[in-house]
Motif scaffolding. Structure first.
Motif, PDB file in Angstrom:
ATOM      1  N   SER A 217       0.863  -1.045  -0.091  1.00  0.00           N
ATOM      2  CA  SER A 217       0.065   0.112   0.084  1.00  0.00           C
ATOM      3  C   SER A 217       0.892   1.342   0.013  1.00  0.00           C
ATOM      4  O   SER A 217       1.992   1.316   0.618  1.00  0.00           O
ATOM      5  CB  SER A 217      -0.860  -0.013   1.132  1.00  0.00           C
ATOM      6  OG  SER A 217      -1.640   1.373   1.277  1.00  0.00           O
ATOM      7  N   THR A 218       0.328   2.211  -0.828  1.00  0.00           N
ATOM      8  CA  THR A 218       0.933   3.418  -0.950  1.00  0.00           C
ATOM      9  C   THR A 218       0.351   4.432  -0.132  1.00  0.00           C
ATOM     10  O   THR A 218       0.813   5.647   0.113  1.00  0.00           O
ATOM     11  CB  THR A 218       1.016   3.963  -2.381  1.00  0.00           C
ATOM     12  OG1 THR A 218      -0.041   4.178  -3.001  1.00  0.00           O
ATOM     13  CG2 THR A 218       2.119   2.951  -3.052  1.00  0.00           C
ATOM     14  N   VAL A 219      -0.779   4.107   0.618  1.00  0.00           N
ATOM     15  CA  VAL A 219      -1.574   4.917   1.254  1.00  0.00           C
ATOM     16  C   VAL A 219      -2.038   4.950   2.828  1.00  0.00           C
ATOM     17  O   VAL A 219      -2.456   5.641   3.435  1.00  0.00           O
ATOM     18  CB  VAL A 219      -2.978   5.410   0.454  1.00  0.00           C
ATOM     19  CG1 VAL A 219      -2.840   5.961  -0.993  1.00  0.00           C
ATOM     20  CG2 VAL A 219      -3.843   3.848   0.561  1.00  0.00           C
ATOM     21  N   GLY A 220      -1.444   3.661   3.081  1.00  0.00           N
ATOM     22  CA  GLY A 220      -1.778   3.286   4.372  1.00  0.00           C
ATOM     23  C   GLY A 220      -0.895   1.944   4.853  1.00  0.00           C
ATOM     24  O   GLY A 220       0.133   1.605   4.143  1.00  0.00           O
ATOM     25  N   GLY A 221      -1.238   1.565   6.082  1.00  0.00           N
ATOM     26  CA  GLY A 221      -0.230   0.384   6.571  1.00  0.00           C
ATOM     27  C   GLY A 221      -0.277  -0.634   6.049  1.00  0.00           C
ATOM     28  O   GLY A 221      -1.404  -1.199   5.410  1.00  0.00           O
ATOM     29  N   ASP A 222       0.756  -1.657   5.923  1.00  0.00           N
ATOM     30  CA  ASP A 222       0.930  -2.814   5.160  1.00  0.00           C
ATOM     31  C   ASP A 222       1.852  -3.768   5.693  1.00  0.00           C
ATOM     32  O   ASP A 222       3.060  -3.707   5.670  1.00  0.00           O
ATOM     33  CB  ASP A 222       1.173  -2.680   3.590  1.00  0.00           C
ATOM     34  CG  ASP A 222       0.834  -3.683   2.703  1.00  0.00           C
ATOM     35  OD1 ASP A 222       0.867  -4.998   3.237  1.00  0.00           O
ATOM     36  OD2 ASP A 222       0.228  -3.466   1.758  1.00  0.00           O
ATOM     37  N   LEU A 223       1.274  -4.822   6.396  1.00  0.00           N
ATOM     38  CA  LEU A 223       2.170  -5.743   7.302  1.00  0.00           C
ATOM     39  C   LEU A 223       2.980  -6.511   6.259  1.00  0.00           C
ATOM     40  O   LEU A 223       3.852  -7.376   6.940  1.00  0.00           O
ATOM     41  CB  LEU A 223       1.505  -6.568   8.086  1.00  0.00           C
ATOM     42  CG  LEU A 223       1.041  -5.581   9.617  1.00  0.00           C
ATOM     43  CD1 LEU A 223      -0.039  -6.458  10.479  1.00  0.00           C
ATOM     44  CD2 LEU A 223       2.099  -5.487  10.350  1.00  0.00           C
ATOM     45  N   ARG A 224       2.864  -6.534   4.960  1.00  0.00           N
ATOM     46  CA  ARG A 224       3.335  -7.510   4.043  1.00  0.00           C
ATOM     47  C   ARG A 224       5.037  -6.969   4.123  1.00  0.00           C
ATOM     48  O   ARG A 224       5.785  -7.825   3.502  1.00  0.00           O
ATOM     49  CB  ARG A 224       2.977  -7.597   2.883  1.00  0.00           C
ATOM     50  CG  ARG A 224       1.741  -8.348   2.684  1.00  0.00           C
ATOM     51  CD  ARG A 224       1.002  -8.293   1.463  1.00  0.00           C
ATOM     52  NE  ARG A 224       0.462  -6.982   1.170  1.00  0.00           N
ATOM     53  CZ  ARG A 224      -0.294  -6.535  -0.090  1.00  0.00           C
ATOM     54  NH1 ARG A 224      -0.408  -7.563  -1.103  1.00  0.00           N
ATOM     55  NH2 ARG A 224      -0.670  -5.137  -0.353  1.00  0.00           N
ATOM     56  N   VAL A 225       5.208  -5.576   4.440  1.00  0.00           N
ATOM     57  CA  VAL A 225       6.593  -5.002   4.249  1.00  0.00           C
ATOM     58  C   VAL A 225       7.354  -5.681   5.173  1.00  0.00           C
ATOM     59  O   VAL A 225       8.385  -6.240   5.014  1.00  0.00           O
ATOM     60  CB  VAL A 225       6.502  -3.640   4.462  1.00  0.00           C
ATOM     61  CG1 VAL A 225       7.829  -2.948   4.288  1.00  0.00           C
ATOM     62  CG2 VAL A 225       5.545  -2.988   3.238  1.00  0.00           C
ATOM     63  N   PRO A 226       6.956  -5.795   6.577  1.00  0.00           N
ATOM     64  CA  PRO A 226       7.979  -6.420   7.425  1.00  0.00           C
ATOM     65  C   PRO A 226       7.844  -7.722   7.379  1.00  0.00           C
ATOM     66  O   PRO A 226       9.104  -8.513   7.788  1.00  0.00           O
ATOM     67  CB  PRO A 226       7.479  -5.862   8.975  1.00  0.00           C
ATOM     68  CG  PRO A 226       5.874  -5.549   8.623  1.00  0.00           C
ATOM     69  CD  PRO A 226       6.021  -4.939   7.190  1.00  0.00           C
ATOM     70  N   HIS A 227       6.824  -8.221   6.996  1.00  0.00           N
ATOM     71  CA  HIS A 227       6.864  -9.776   6.889  1.00  0.00           C
ATOM     72  C   HIS A 227       7.875 -10.142   5.651  1.00  0.00           C
ATOM     73  O   HIS A 227       8.479 -10.978   5.897  1.00  0.00           O
ATOM     74  CB  HIS A 227       5.371 -10.315   6.187  1.00  0.00           C
ATOM     75  CG  HIS A 227       5.397 -11.307   5.882  1.00  0.00           C
ATOM     76  ND1 HIS A 227       5.430 -12.282   6.907  1.00  0.00           N
ATOM     77  CD2 HIS A 227       4.868 -12.197   4.919  1.00  0.00           C
ATOM     78  CE1 HIS A 227       5.189 -13.761   6.318  1.00  0.00           C
ATOM     79  NE2 HIS A 227       4.829 -13.897   5.253  1.00  0.00           N
ATOM     80  N   PHE A 228       8.096  -9.464   4.538  1.00  0.00           N
ATOM     81  CA  PHE A 228       8.969  -9.724   3.609  1.00  0.00           C
ATOM     82  C   PHE A 228      10.385  -9.542   3.985  1.00  0.00           C
ATOM     83  O   PHE A 228      11.292 -10.206   3.799  1.00  0.00           O
ATOM     84  CB  PHE A 228       8.464  -9.036   2.392  1.00  0.00           C
ATOM     85  CG  PHE A 228       9.853  -8.972   1.401  1.00  0.00           C
ATOM     86  CD1 PHE A 228       9.745  -9.974   0.299  1.00  0.00           C
ATOM     87  CD2 PHE A 228      10.957  -7.971   1.204  1.00  0.00           C
ATOM     88  CE1 PHE A 228      10.820  -9.858  -0.617  1.00  0.00           C
ATOM     89  CE2 PHE A 228      11.853  -8.213   0.317  1.00  0.00           C
ATOM     90  CZ  PHE A 228      11.723  -9.218  -0.557  1.00  0.00           C
ATOM     91  N   ILE A 229      10.493  -8.317   4.838  1.00  0.00           N
ATOM     92  CA  ILE A 229      11.926  -8.129   5.450  1.00  0.00           C
ATOM     93  C   ILE A 229      12.369  -9.190   6.364  1.00  0.00           C
ATOM     94  O   ILE A 229      13.354  -9.605   6.263  1.00  0.00           O
ATOM     95  CB  ILE A 229      12.036  -6.813   6.302  1.00  0.00           C
ATOM     96  CG1 ILE A 229      11.529  -5.485   4.835  1.00  0.00           C
ATOM     97  CG2 ILE A 229      13.146  -6.702   7.010  1.00  0.00           C
ATOM     98  CD1 ILE A 229      11.513  -4.358   5.934  1.00  0.00           C
ATOM     99  N   SER A 230      11.391  -9.551   7.209  1.00  0.00           N
ATOM    100  CA  SER A 230      11.958 -10.688   8.069  1.00  0.00           C
ATOM    101  C   SER A 230      12.166 -12.130   7.395  1.00  0.00           C
ATOM    102  O   SER A 230      12.930 -12.941   7.774  1.00  0.00           O
ATOM    103  CB  SER A 230      10.606 -10.961   9.457  1.00  0.00           C
ATOM    104  OG  SER A 230       9.662 -11.595   8.518  1.00  0.00           O
ATOM    105  N   LEU A 231      11.448 -12.460   6.425  1.00  0.00           N
ATOM    106  CA  LEU A 231      11.529 -13.754   5.736  1.00  0.00           C
ATOM    107  C   LEU A 231      12.886 -13.757   4.907  1.00  0.00           C
ATOM    108  O   LEU A 231      13.465 -15.014   5.130  1.00  0.00           O
ATOM    109  CB  LEU A 231      10.388 -13.953   4.707  1.00  0.00           C
ATOM    110  CG  LEU A 231       9.050 -14.259   5.277  1.00  0.00           C
ATOM    111  CD1 LEU A 231       7.968 -14.608   3.987  1.00  0.00           C
ATOM    112  CD2 LEU A 231       8.940 -15.649   6.221  1.00  0.00           C
ATOM    113  N   HIS A 232      13.619 -12.844   4.778  1.00  0.00           N
ATOM    114  CA  HIS A 232      14.704 -12.836   4.179  1.00  0.00           C
ATOM    115  C   HIS A 232      15.870 -12.544   4.756  1.00  0.00           C
ATOM    116  O   HIS A 232      16.983 -12.284   4.224  1.00  0.00           O
ATOM    117  CB  HIS A 232      14.623 -12.133   2.389  1.00  0.00           C
ATOM    118  CG  HIS A 232      13.466 -12.899   1.733  1.00  0.00           C
ATOM    119  ND1 HIS A 232      13.906 -14.083   1.337  1.00  0.00           N
ATOM    120  CD2 HIS A 232      12.284 -12.374   1.454  1.00  0.00           C
ATOM    121  CE1 HIS A 232      12.711 -14.370   0.563  1.00  0.00           C
ATOM    122  NE2 HIS A 232      11.841 -13.335   0.404  1.00  0.00           N
TER     123      HIS A 232
END
Length: 331
Positions: A217-232
Motif C-alpha cells: 500500500s502507498t496510502v496506509g499501513g501494510d504488514l506485508r512489508v515487515p513480513h517480507f523483510i523478516s523472511l529474507h
C-alpha cells in the motif's frame, strides 16, 4: 580439466543439499517462469494488478528461502533425521500452499481472504490454512533446534540462528495480516464476478492501488512489508558472514573470527531494527513510502547506532591485543 573438476565439485555439493527442498525449489522456479510469461501475455487483473503478480512473488520468495534451507539443513549434525523431516514438511506444504495460490490465480480469483462457497475454494482454503500453520511450525522447530548447534564458524552460526528466529517472528506477524478488517466485503474477480472477502492486507485502508509488483500500500499501513523483510533476513545475515569470510584473505582486520562475528552481529541488530520499525509503522496505518517524523527518527537512530557499533568493533580489532590474538591464529 580444472573447469570440469570445479563443475563436478559444485554439482556434487548441490546434490548433498536437502533433496525434497530442492525439488520444491525446482517447482517454484518453474512457477516463476510461468508467472513471468503470464504477466506479459495474460491481461486479466485483480484489483488493478496482474493475476500472476502474486504467484510470481511467492515463487521467487520460496526459491530463495527453500534453497537456503536446503543448503543449511545438511550442515547440522544434531537431530539430523528430525531436521530432514522438518525440511520435508516445509517442502511439501510449500508446494501445496503456493500451488493453491497459482491455481486460484489461473482461475482468475483470490487465494487470500476468499470465502466464496464453491467447493474448490472451500476445500482449498482449509488446506491452505493448514499449510500455513505447518510452514510456521516447521520453521519454529528448526529455529529452536538451531540454537543448540553450530553450522560452521561463529559468524555463520550466529547469522543462521538469528536469521531463522527473525524469519519465524515474521511468519508469526503474518497472523495479524487481515485482522484489521473482519467485515465481509465484495470484490470482483478477473471476469467481473462477485467474490466475498473477509480480511485484507492493508491496515486502516482497503486493498488495491499499491506499488508495482509488490502491491504494498502507498496510502496506509501494510504488514506485508515487515513480513517480507523478516523472511529474507537469513539470506542477508548469511551473506554478510560469507562476504566477511571472503574478505578476510585480503583484509587483515577480518582474519579474526571474533571480529567477523561482531560485525555480523552489528548487521543483525541493524536489520532487525529496520524490521521492527517497519512493523511499527505498518501497525500505525502508515505507508512505507510516507514515513512520519517518528519513523524517520527511529531510522536515523538505527543508522547512527549501527555505524557506531561497527566503528567500535573495527577499533577494537585494530588494538594491539587484537593483533596478537590474530597473529596466534593458525594459517
Amino acid at each position: 580439466m580444472s573447469q570440469l573438476a570445479d563443475t563436478a565439485s559444485i554439482t556434487a555439493h548441490v546434490r548433498s543439499w536437502h533433496r525434497p527442498l530442492m525439488i520444491m525449489v525446482a517447482a517454484m522456479a518453474v512457477l516463476v517462469v510461468v508467472a513471468s510469461v503470464g504477466l506479459l501475455v495474460d491481461g486479466r487483473e485483480l484489483m488493478a494488478q496482474s493475476i500472476w503478480s502474486k504467484p510470481l512473488k511467492f515463487g521467487v520468495s520460496f526459491v530463495i528461502y527453500g534453497a537456503t534451507l536446503a543448503w543449511l539443513l545438511p550442515k547440522l549434525r544434531r537431530a539430523r533425521r528430525t531436521m530432514w523431516t522438518l525440511g520435508t514438511v516445509f517442502a511439501v506444504m510449500g508446494v501445496v500452499d503456493v500451488g493453491f495460490i497459482a491455481v486460484q490465480a489461473a482461475r482468475g480469483t483470490y487465494s487470500h481472504f476468499n470465502t466464496n462457497t464453491d467447493v474448490f475454494n472451500q476445500i482449498g482454503q482449509v488446506v491452505f490454512s493448514s499449510g500455513v500453520v505447518a510452514l510456521f511450525g516447521a520453521n519454529l522447530l528448526i529455529a529452536v533446534m538451531m540454537l543448540f548447534q553450530r553450522v560452521g564458524e561463529a559468524a555463520l552460526t550466529l547469522a543462521f540462528r538469528a536469521g531463522i528466529v527473525v524469519a519465524v517472528i515474521g511468519m508469526g506477524l503474518a497472523s495479524f495480516i487481515g485482522g484489521s478488517a473482519t467485515t465481509a466485503r465484495t470484490a470482483q474477480d478477473a471476469y467481473g464476478n462477485p467474490v466475498t472477502l473477509v480480511g485484507q492486507h492493508g491496515v486502516g485502508v482497503p486493498d488495491g492501488g499499491g506499488m508495482p509488483i509488490t502491491n504494498w500500500s502507498t496510502v496506509g499501513g501494510d504488514l506485508r512489508v515487515p513480513h517480507f523483510i523478516s523472511l529474507h533476513s537469513v539470506q542477508v545475515f548469511a551473506l554478510t558472514a560469507l562476504v566477511l569470510a571472503a574478505l578476510a584473505a585480503r583484509i587483515g582486520l577480518l582474519r579474526s573470527e571474533r571480529v567477523r562475528a561482531q560485525l555480523t552481529g552489528v548487521v543483525i541488530l541493524g536489520y532487525t531494527a529496520v524490521f521492527v520499525i517497519t512493523a511499527w509503522q505498518a501497525l500505525r496505518g502508515q505507508s512505507l513510502v510516507h514515513p512520519d517524523a517518528a519513523t524517520w527518527t527511529a531510522l536515523v537512530v538505527t543508522v547512527v547506532v549501527t555505524a557506531l557499533l561497527a566503528t567500535l568493533a573495527i577499533a577494537a580489532a585494530r588494538s594491539p591485543r587484537s593483533h596478537r590474538e590474530t597473529a596466534q591464529l593458525p594459517t
